[in-house]
Structures are given as C-alpha cells and as structure tokens.
Design a protein around this motif. Structure first.
Motif, short mmCIF file in Angstrom:
data_model
loop_
_atom_site.label_atom_id
_atom_site.label_comp_id
_atom_site.label_asym_id
_atom_site.label_seq_id
_atom_site.Cartn_x
_atom_site.Cartn_y
_atom_site.Cartn_z
N LEU A 79 0.85 -1.19 0.00
CA LEU A 79 0.00 0.00 0.00
C LEU A 79 0.88 1.24 0.00
N GLN B 117 -7.73 3.09 3.03
CA GLN B 117 -7.28 2.22 1.93
C GLN B 117 -6.98 0.80 2.39
N THR B 118 -6.53 0.67 3.64
CA THR B 118 -6.18 -0.67 4.13
C THR B 118 -7.39 -1.60 4.07
N ASN C 137 -9.88 -1.47 2.03
CA ASN C 137 -10.10 -1.87 0.63
C ASN C 137 -8.99 -2.79 0.13
N TYR C 138 -7.79 -2.46 0.54
CA TYR C 138 -6.61 -3.25 0.11
C TYR C 138 -6.74 -4.70 0.57
N PRO D 25 -13.93 -3.22 -4.02
CA PRO D 25 -13.47 -2.10 -3.19
C PRO D 25 -14.32 -0.85 -3.45
N ILE E 43 -7.49 2.37 -4.75
CA ILE E 43 -6.41 1.89 -3.87
C ILE E 43 -5.09 2.26 -4.53
#
Lengths: 161, 152
Positions: free
Chosen positions: B105, B116-117, B119-120, B141, B145
C-alpha cells in the motif's frame, strides 16, 4: 564422455532401411548365421533401444555443455532402454522435444537440419537429422568456448557492440 | 567475479595457419584464470527469461523497478468468477506473466491509510500478465487503492 565416443549416426540411407525390411521378411528362423548376427547386433536402418540410449546420452552431454555456456537446460533423459522396452508416446514426444529445444538454443556455424515434428512416420532422414543437430551444436559450443574474455582483461568501451 | 591475474600481461602465442592467418592464444601465464565474461556469468538463459532481459542492465532495471499504481474503484467485474473473486485488470506496460513483483500500500496520511487498508485487504490474489496486473477481490473495493509495485 564426448559425442565422438558415442559414434553418432548421421549417414543412414534408404538402402539401410531396405536391408532391415529384407531381413524382417525373411524371419529370424530363416536367416543365415551371419544374417542373424547382423540383425541382432543393431542395424543402421532400424531405430531401436541402442539408438535411444545413444541419443539420450548425447542429450545429456549437450545439455551440460549448453548449461556451461549459460544456456541452462534441465533435460530428463533415459539411457537404459533395453531390447524388451517399448517406449510410450509420452516418452517419445519428450525425446523429440529435447532435440527441438537443443536446436533452438544457438545460432550454429552450419545451418541445422529441421528437427522432427514428432515420431509419427519417423524416417531415416529424421533420425539422421537428430544426430547431425547434436554434432553441429557441439561444434558451435566448442568454438564459443575457445573465445573467452576474462574479467580484468577489457575495459568498458573497448569492445565494439 | 575474479579478475584475471597474468604474470606476463598481454603475451600471446601466434600459430600460423597459412595465408597470413594466425591462431592467437593467451600465453600470459595467469596465477588466477579469472571469471569468464560470457552468457554463463553475465546473463544465463534462465535469468534472461525470468526478467525478460536481453542484457544484464535490462535484468537489473527489472529487479529495481518501482511503479506507483492506482487500482480504481470502478471497472470491476459485475459478478464474481468461478473462484468467487471480482476481477479488475490494471494496465502496467512493463509487466510480464513470469514476473513475481511485490506490492504494498502506498503511504499517505493516517486517515488515508486506514481507509485504503480496508479496501486493500479485500484483494486476495494478484495475477501477473503481459502488460497488466489482474486483481482478484472477495468483494468490490469502494475506493481507489494506491499501491507501489516493485521488482520483477
């Protein structure tokens, strides 16, 4: 062992093949003693376990030579075929795949004959081609090995691209 | 890699082979033969294929490559595939199917990273292909990302 010691066969002819057929037509029971000896000692016009063992041994040698010059190979070879073994389609396909791979590795000094597509309708010319390819590739590798530059001998820019 | 150490630098033996031609052989009596500069020591066929490289420099470039990439929130497959993954292809011009890059990331503010984590972590698998990466997520997501792709 070297390819020279293997005595690769590259000069099979139609007459050699006809001789095999002639003896087979006659049958072992009707052959003279000299014909029997000739037949059982491996005829040039036939393709049998002796050819498979010789060529597989040559594959192993050339594979090691190619790896030595940076063309990494991982050939799986079988060098212990006997009179009583019958190679399967998969084994024969692998046998042809190796010579195709060897043929594709280097630009050789002499133009190489085509490798057989497969073992269906295998001809004496194709049998010759396999062993010619091996000899020509060996010749080229030996030439490459004679022309080595060592670390410390040249500086960047000294050798033209 | 070892340099050649000759005791008689530059000395060669010339053997005539007729018509003004000679065979030239080293006669420098080295104490250390040195490492050959050839395909075996500089870029063997396995590394040539592995890094899609014609020269050592190509290989080093591939190994050291760093790309920033955005995986968009849109454009994902509307339905999961047979493995249960939603798919999103993202173009990466230098990617090759035999590469094994690393992905992480991209750093940002704490709030961005938290966002974002989540979604990641939906991405369960990434497949390398020629010219692209194929992202496989267990659900689609909700945000873009931003990732960093390194190496080959």
């Amino acid at each position: 062992m070297t390819l020279q010691e293997l005595n690769l066969i590259t000069d099979r002819t139609a007459a050699d093949v006809l001789r095999v057929k002639e003896l087979e037509r006659k049958g072992l029971a009707n052959m003279t003693l000299s014909e029997k000896t000739e037949y059982l000692n491996g005829l040039k016009g036939a393709y049998n376990f002796t050819d498979l063992n010789r060529v597989n041994t040559a594959y192993e040698i050339i594979g090691a030579m190619l790896t030595d010059i940076g063309e990494i190979t991982h050939y799986t070879v079988k060098k212990d075929w006997t009179l009583y073994d019958i190679p399967g389609k998969t084994q024969l396909t692998a046998y042809i795949d190796i010579i195709k791979d060897i043929r594709s590795r280097l630009k050789t000094v002499q133009p190489l004959p085509e490798a057989p597509d497969d073992v269906d309708n295998f001809t004496y010319e194709e049998a010759n081609a396999i062993e010619k390819i091996l000899l020509f590739v060996e010749e080229t590798i030996n030439l490459i090995k004679q022309y080595i530059i060592y670390s410390g001998e040249v500086y960047a820019g000294e050798v033209d691209a | 890699m070892n340099d050649r150490i000759p005791t008689k630098p530059g000395r060669v033996k010339l053997t005539p082979v007729g018509n003004d031609f000679f065979i030239l052989e080293r006669a420098d009596e080295p104490t250390e033969e040195g490492t050959p500069l050839n395909k075996a020591t500089l870029l063997n066929s396995e590394n040539e294929t592995r890094y899609n490289a014609e020269t050592p420099n190509d290989a080093l470039t591939a190994i050291g490559r760093v790309s920033e990439l955005t995986i968009p929130a849109d454009g994902w497959s509307p339905q999961p595939n047979a493995e249960g993954y939603y798919i999103r292809n993202v173009s990466v011009s230098w990617m090759r199917e035999n590469f094994y890059p690393q992905m992480q990331l991209r750093t940002g503010t704490a709030a961005e990273i938290d966002d974002q984590t989540e979604n990641y972590n939906l991405i369960k698998k990434v497949i390398t292909a020629n010219g692209m990466l194929v992202f496989c997520a267990e659900s689609v997501p909700q945000n873009d990302i931003n990732v960093i792709i390194t190496g080959a």
